[in-house]
Design a protein around this motif. Structure first.
Motif, PDB file in Angstrom:
ATOM      1  N   LEU A 315     -56.276 -50.964  12.104  1.00 35.29           N
ATOM      2  CA  LEU A 315     -56.452 -52.194  11.343  1.00 35.29           C
ATOM      3  C   LEU A 315     -57.773 -52.188  10.576  1.00 35.29           C
ATOM      4  CD1 LEU A 315     -55.133 -54.875  13.859  1.00 35.29           C
ATOM      5  CD2 LEU A 315     -54.032 -54.085  11.743  1.00 35.29           C
ATOM      6  N   SER A 316     -58.807 -51.641  11.186  1.00 38.45           N
ATOM      7  CA  SER A 316     -60.099 -51.548  10.508  1.00 38.45           C
ATOM      8  C   SER A 316     -60.003 -50.604   9.316  1.00 38.45           C
ATOM      9  CB  SER A 316     -61.163 -51.064  11.484  1.00 38.45           C
ATOM     10  OG  SER A 316     -62.405 -50.881  10.831  1.00 38.45           O
ATOM     11  N   ALA A 317     -59.313 -49.474   9.497  1.00 38.37           N
ATOM     12  CA  ALA A 317     -59.177 -48.499   8.415  1.00 38.37           C
ATOM     13  C   ALA A 317     -58.360 -49.059   7.260  1.00 38.37           C
ATOM     14  CB  ALA A 317     -58.533 -47.223   8.948  1.00 38.37           C
ATOM     15  N   ALA A 318     -57.399 -49.934   7.576  1.00 37.95           N
ATOM     16  CA  ALA A 318     -56.540 -50.497   6.527  1.00 37.95           C
ATOM     17  C   ALA A 318     -57.331 -51.316   5.521  1.00 37.95           C
ATOM     18  CB  ALA A 318     -55.451 -51.353   7.159  1.00 37.95           C
ATOM     19  N   ALA A 321     -60.882 -48.841   1.526  1.00 40.69           N
ATOM     20  CA  ALA A 321     -60.266 -48.034   0.469  1.00 40.69           C
ATOM     21  C   ALA A 321     -60.805 -46.610   0.436  1.00 40.69           C
ATOM     22  CB  ALA A 321     -60.491 -48.699  -0.889  1.00 40.69           C
ATOM     23  N   GLU A 322     -61.911 -46.355   1.113  1.00 42.85           N
ATOM     24  CA  GLU A 322     -62.506 -45.016   1.114  1.00 42.85           C
ATOM     25  C   GLU A 322     -62.113 -44.197   2.345  1.00 42.85           C
ATOM     26  OE1 GLU A 322     -64.273 -43.754  -1.481  1.00 42.85           O
ATOM     27  OE2 GLU A 322     -63.587 -45.627  -2.404  1.00 42.85           O
ATOM     28  N   VAL A 323     -61.229 -44.732   3.177  1.00 45.59           N
ATOM     29  CA  VAL A 323     -60.863 -44.030   4.396  1.00 45.59           C
ATOM     30  C   VAL A 323     -60.005 -42.808   4.081  1.00 45.59           C
ATOM     31  CG1 VAL A 323     -58.747 -45.364   4.816  1.00 45.59           C
ATOM     32  CG2 VAL A 323     -59.953 -44.328   6.748  1.00 45.59           C
ATOM     33  N   VAL A 385     -53.081 -49.936  -1.431  1.00 49.45           N
ATOM     34  CA  VAL A 385     -51.968 -50.751  -0.928  1.00 49.45           C
ATOM     35  C   VAL A 385     -51.011 -49.897  -0.101  1.00 49.45           C
ATOM     36  CG1 VAL A 385     -49.930 -52.078  -1.613  1.00 49.45           C
ATOM     37  CG2 VAL A 385     -52.109 -52.454  -2.774  1.00 49.45           C
ATOM     38  N   LEU A 386     -50.685 -48.684  -0.605  1.00 49.71           N
ATOM     39  CA  LEU A 386     -49.763 -47.808   0.121  1.00 49.71           C
ATOM     40  C   LEU A 386     -50.350 -47.388   1.471  1.00 49.71           C
ATOM     41  CD1 LEU A 386     -47.195 -46.096   0.313  1.00 49.71           C
ATOM     42  CD2 LEU A 386     -48.419 -44.274  -0.925  1.00 49.71           C
ATOM     43  N   VAL A 387     -51.610 -46.990   1.469  1.00 45.08           N
ATOM     44  CA  VAL A 387     -52.233 -46.551   2.721  1.00 45.08           C
ATOM     45  C   VAL A 387     -52.306 -47.692   3.717  1.00 45.08           C
ATOM     46  CG1 VAL A 387     -54.434 -45.862   3.743  1.00 45.08           C
ATOM     47  CG2 VAL A 387     -53.509 -44.600   1.808  1.00 45.08           C
ATOM     48  N   ARG A 388     -52.596 -48.895   3.214  1.00 49.40           N
ATOM     49  CA  ARG A 388     -52.670 -50.043   4.111  1.00 49.40           C
ATOM     50  C   ARG A 388     -51.330 -50.253   4.820  1.00 49.40           C
ATOM     51  NH1 ARG A 388     -53.854 -53.779   0.502  1.00 49.40           N
ATOM     52  NH2 ARG A 388     -56.002 -53.054   0.478  1.00 49.40           N
ATOM     53  N   ARG A 389     -50.253 -50.137   4.067  1.00 46.96           N
ATOM     54  CA  ARG A 389     -48.942 -50.332   4.687  1.00 46.96           C
ATOM     55  C   ARG A 389     -48.629 -49.203   5.663  1.00 46.96           C
ATOM     56  NH1 ARG A 389     -42.870 -50.959   1.975  1.00 46.96           N
ATOM     57  NH2 ARG A 389     -41.871 -51.551   3.940  1.00 46.96           N
ATOM     58  N   LEU A 390     -48.911 -47.971   5.263  1.00 46.44           N
ATOM     59  CA  LEU A 390     -48.602 -46.826   6.134  1.00 46.44           C
ATOM     60  C   LEU A 390     -49.418 -46.869   7.424  1.00 46.44           C
ATOM     61  CD1 LEU A 390     -48.362 -43.964   3.485  1.00 46.44           C
ATOM     62  CD2 LEU A 390     -46.469 -45.084   4.685  1.00 46.44           C
TER      63      LEU A 390
END
Length: 402
Positions: A315-318, A321-323, A385-390
């Motif tokens: 959740l923190s990584a979501a 944007a630089e993760v 947005v894609l990474v957040r969902r994944l």
């Protein structure tokens, strides 16, 4: 994993030993130890401080599995669970010669979680880990065979292993050793294939079906058993036949009274259906094979587990944007393009994405480590947005947690 458990290289093991014959690997020839995976102190910690519950522990002595109340008890205020281990009871049973079996350690003990994940990746078959703690001059089980392949890794102490050839080769899970007691009793009277003492750092590979018995010597023995559930040709055949459920002909009822028919009539029905099956397999080979492959993949996914996710870290990584992210190791999934969309098929659900996400999804699926703001084919905002969902779907994980 294989490099630690085998004195031969992976290709030689695959060609000459896997599913064929035992392999004894001495620590003298290939210096190693397994204390990083488990140790006497780790065993004490698991029993005394980790709140182990049945069925993650069982005890046996001289071929008999002990009743659970011999080693389980209530956990007291705040943990009113009646099937947790009672360390004092375990001590008493160990002192009386019982073997302690710690089961499913690939779900409990971090070093073995990682080790078994490596084993699954190396072997391509589901695997699990148990530990056997046997006091001096004691044995837990009678001569028997297992219905899965095993790697025995001697952690500490010494244990004598006596191995005989199978009485029932390549047994299935539905074909336990108890069906062949008389044949086993007769076979173990003959000369063994292996009669050796495993010392700390030694390893022994046994294909399923090979008879074995083990006894600790003058010190407490601890060994790990890595069990491997091999996928067989019969498993493939069953998935193909299961795929026939998509064909209407095979879903129809057979004639009334067929179950009570005489043997000749039943044989005629069986022969007729078999001919129809052969025809269907021949005429629909491509379609049935594709469906069966999906079923086989789902079966494998059901018997293995991807690496665990850390919910708070995800959740923190979501929100970052630089993760850097990567595919969740061990997650079985398929990617397809369909009607202008990208379809991600997971064992328990299907997720669709816009076609613009295809390049990024395929890069991640290949195992690339990618920054959220630099996904191929997407601008930084869409990539985030894609990474957040994944991340929230537990498909990818922060790269450091891989």
């Amino acid at each position: 994993m294989l490099s630690r458990c085998s004195a031969v290289d992976a290709q030689t093991f695959a060609d000459q030993y896997w599913g064929r014959r035992p392999l004894l690997s001495s620590a003298v020839d290939l210096p190693r130890d397994f204390s990083d995976l488990l140790s006497p102190g780790a065993v004490d910690e698991l029993i005394a401080e980790r709140g182990i519950r049945a069925p993650f522990i069982r005890l046996a002595r001289d071929g008999e599995v002990l009743a659970k109340d011999c080693y389980l008890g209530a956990a007291g205020f705040g943990a009113e669970i009646g099937d947790q281990v009672d360390s004092a009871k375990v001590l008493a049973e160990l002192a009386a010669g019982a073997t302690v079996v710690l089961q499913g350690l690939h779900r409990l003990w971090p070093p073995l979680i990682d080790f078994i994940r490596d084993a699954v990746d190396d072997l391509g078959h589901p695997a699990q880990a148990n530990a056997y703690i046997t006091p001096p001059d004691s044995r837990g089980f009678d001569p028997h065979y297992d219905v899965h392949d095993v790697f025995v890794l001697q952690v500490s102490g010494q244990k004598r292993w006596v191995v005989h050839e199978p009485v029932h080769t390549h047994p299935l899970p539905s074909q336990p050793w108890t069906r062949h007691r008389a044949a086993i009793d007769e076979r173990v009277q003959t000369d063994p294939v292996i009669d050796t003492v495993l010392n700390a750092g030694d390893a022994l590979y046994l294909p399923r079906g090979w008879l074995h018995a083990a006894q600790a010597l003058d010190t407490t023995s601890i060994h790990l058993t890595v069990g491997v559930s091999a996928t067989t040709a019969l498993d493939v055949a069953r998935t193909v036949l299961d795929e026939l459920s998509t064909v209407e002909t095979f879903r129809r009822s057979l004639p009334m009274g067929i179950a009570a028919a005489d043997q000749d009539e039943t044989l005629a029905t069986v022969t007729k259906v078999m001919a129809e099956v052969v025809t269907a397999l021949r005429d629909n080979a491509a379609t049935l094979s594709t469906g069966a492959a999906v079923r086989l993949s789902d079966r494998y996914a059901g018997l293995t587990r991807p690496v665990a996710v850390r919910p708070l870290a995800a959740l923190s990584a979501a929100a970052d944007a630089e993760v850097d992210v990567c595919w969740r190791r061990g997650l079985v999934a398929g990617l397809d393009r369909s009607e202008g969309r990208v379809v991600l098929r997971l064992p328990d659900r299907t997720i669709t994405f816009p076609a613009s996400c295809a390049e990024a999804l395929y890069a991640l699926h290949r195992g690339e480590v990618v920054r959220a703001a630099a996904l191929p084919g997407l601008d930084p905002a869409d990539g985030a947005v894609l990474v957040r969902r994944l991340l929230k779907e537990a498909v990818v994980v922060p790269a450091a947690a891989r």
